[in-house]
Design a protein around this motif. Structure first.
Motif, mmCIF file in Angstrom:
data_model
loop_
_atom_site.group_PDB
_atom_site.id
_atom_site.type_symbol
_atom_site.label_atom_id
_atom_site.label_comp_id
_atom_site.label_asym_id
_atom_site.label_seq_id
_atom_site.Cartn_x
_atom_site.Cartn_y
_atom_site.Cartn_z
ATOM 1 N N UNK A 59 0.729 -1.373 0.174
ATOM 2 C CA UNK A 59 -0.056 -0.167 0.054
ATOM 3 C C UNK A 59 1.195 1.344 -0.378
ATOM 4 N N UNK A 60 0.848 1.914 -1.254
ATOM 5 C CA UNK A 60 2.039 2.976 -1.723
ATOM 6 C C UNK A 60 1.514 3.604 -0.732
ATOM 7 N N UNK A 77 -15.510 -0.188 1.685
ATOM 8 C CA UNK A 77 -15.449 0.346 2.859
ATOM 9 C C UNK A 77 -14.090 0.477 2.466
ATOM 10 N N UNK A 78 -13.110 0.046 1.937
ATOM 11 C CA UNK A 78 -11.565 -0.282 2.819
ATOM 12 C C UNK A 78 -11.136 -0.990 3.779
ATOM 13 N N UNK A 79 -11.830 -1.682 4.099
ATOM 14 C CA UNK A 79 -11.751 -2.506 5.222
ATOM 15 C C UNK A 79 -10.440 -3.877 5.069
ATOM 16 N N UNK A 80 -9.100 -4.221 5.104
ATOM 17 C CA UNK A 80 -8.226 -5.249 4.895
ATOM 18 C C UNK A 80 -8.435 -5.776 5.419
ATOM 19 N N UNK A 81 -8.680 -7.064 5.456
ATOM 20 C CA UNK A 81 -8.383 -8.147 6.699
ATOM 21 C C UNK A 81 -7.067 -9.502 6.140
ATOM 22 N N UNK A 108 -8.863 1.488 5.968
ATOM 23 C CA UNK A 108 -7.853 2.424 5.802
ATOM 24 C C UNK A 108 -8.735 4.222 5.472
ATOM 25 N N UNK A 109 -9.973 4.215 6.101
ATOM 26 C CA UNK A 109 -9.963 4.873 5.179
ATOM 27 C C UNK A 109 -10.489 5.674 7.178
ATOM 28 N N UNK A 110 -10.434 4.927 8.299
ATOM 29 C CA UNK A 110 -10.358 5.345 9.342
ATOM 30 C C UNK A 110 -8.859 5.490 9.798
ATOM 31 N N UNK A 111 -8.752 4.948 9.524
ATOM 32 C CA UNK A 111 -6.648 4.625 9.777
ATOM 33 C C UNK A 111 -6.121 3.625 11.068
ATOM 34 N N UNK A 112 -6.725 3.019 11.719
ATOM 35 C CA UNK A 112 -6.679 1.950 12.293
ATOM 36 C C UNK A 112 -6.457 0.526 11.999
ATOM 37 N N UNK A 113 -5.680 0.229 13.441
ATOM 38 C CA UNK A 113 -5.648 -1.318 13.281
ATOM 39 C C UNK A 113 -6.198 -2.286 14.035
ATOM 40 N N UNK A 114 -6.623 -3.297 13.923
ATOM 41 C CA UNK A 114 -6.995 -3.486 15.112
ATOM 42 C C UNK A 114 -6.717 -5.591 14.549
ATOM 43 N N UNK A 115 -5.778 -5.895 16.010
ATOM 44 C CA UNK A 115 -4.727 -6.910 15.959
ATOM 45 C C UNK A 115 -5.752 -8.151 17.316
#
Length: 154
Positions: A59-60, A77-81, A108-115
């Motif tokens: 993701x550049x 929704x630009x969500x990458x899982x 990607x739209x909210x600029x958050x990560x969940x692990x």
């Protein structure tokens, strides 16, 4: 979005379902994405990519590299899982963020990560691990849940 593969099969109304096998490359220059894999299902109506093989994502725009054995990307929704041995490296203002978990979800739209699942992060000379870990990349707020372990240096 441009998809190249050894084999592409179109099906459904207006060819809404695309199945690909072989050396697959997905390029979306507008969103700065490059994905490489060997097994892809794309539902054009739901705007969802489903990958059930080893996958590498670049993701550049967000300056990240990720990999896992399974990926679902909700384009709308630009969500990458990423699932199964997921790993993500991201360049941030605070340095390289190195994340590992059984599942990593990047919005990607909210600029958050969940692990989730054996989650660990090394970032800004600190390390964190827990069952569930979430990061707001804009505020750099980190939330840990479950059995928590970490080393904060500063």
């Amino acid at each position: 979005m441009e998809i190249t593969a050894d084999e592409i099969v179109l099906a459904g109304d207006d060819y809404s379902q695309i199945t690909c096998t072989g050396a697959i490359t997905i390029k979306d220059e507008e969103k700065g994405l490059l994905i490489k894999t060997s097994n892809l299902y794309y539902d054009r109506v739901a705007e969802r990519l489903i990958i059930s093989s080893w996958c590498e994502v670049s993701d550049s725009i967000n300056e990240l590299e990720a990999s896992s054995f399974s990926v679902v990307y909700d384009l709308k929704n630009e969500i990458l899982s990423l699932e199964m041995s997921a790993r993500l490296l991201m360049n941030t203002d605070s340095g390289i963020l190195n994340a590992r978990a059984e599942k990593i979800t990047f919005n990607r739209s909210e600029n958050t990560l969940v692990l989730a699942g054996n989650a660990s992060v090394d970032w800004n000379n600190n390390s964190y691990s827990s069952a569930l870990l979430s990061i707001d990349l804009d505020s750099e707020e980190i939330r840990l849940e479950g059995k928590i372990k970490g080393a904060v240096n500063g």
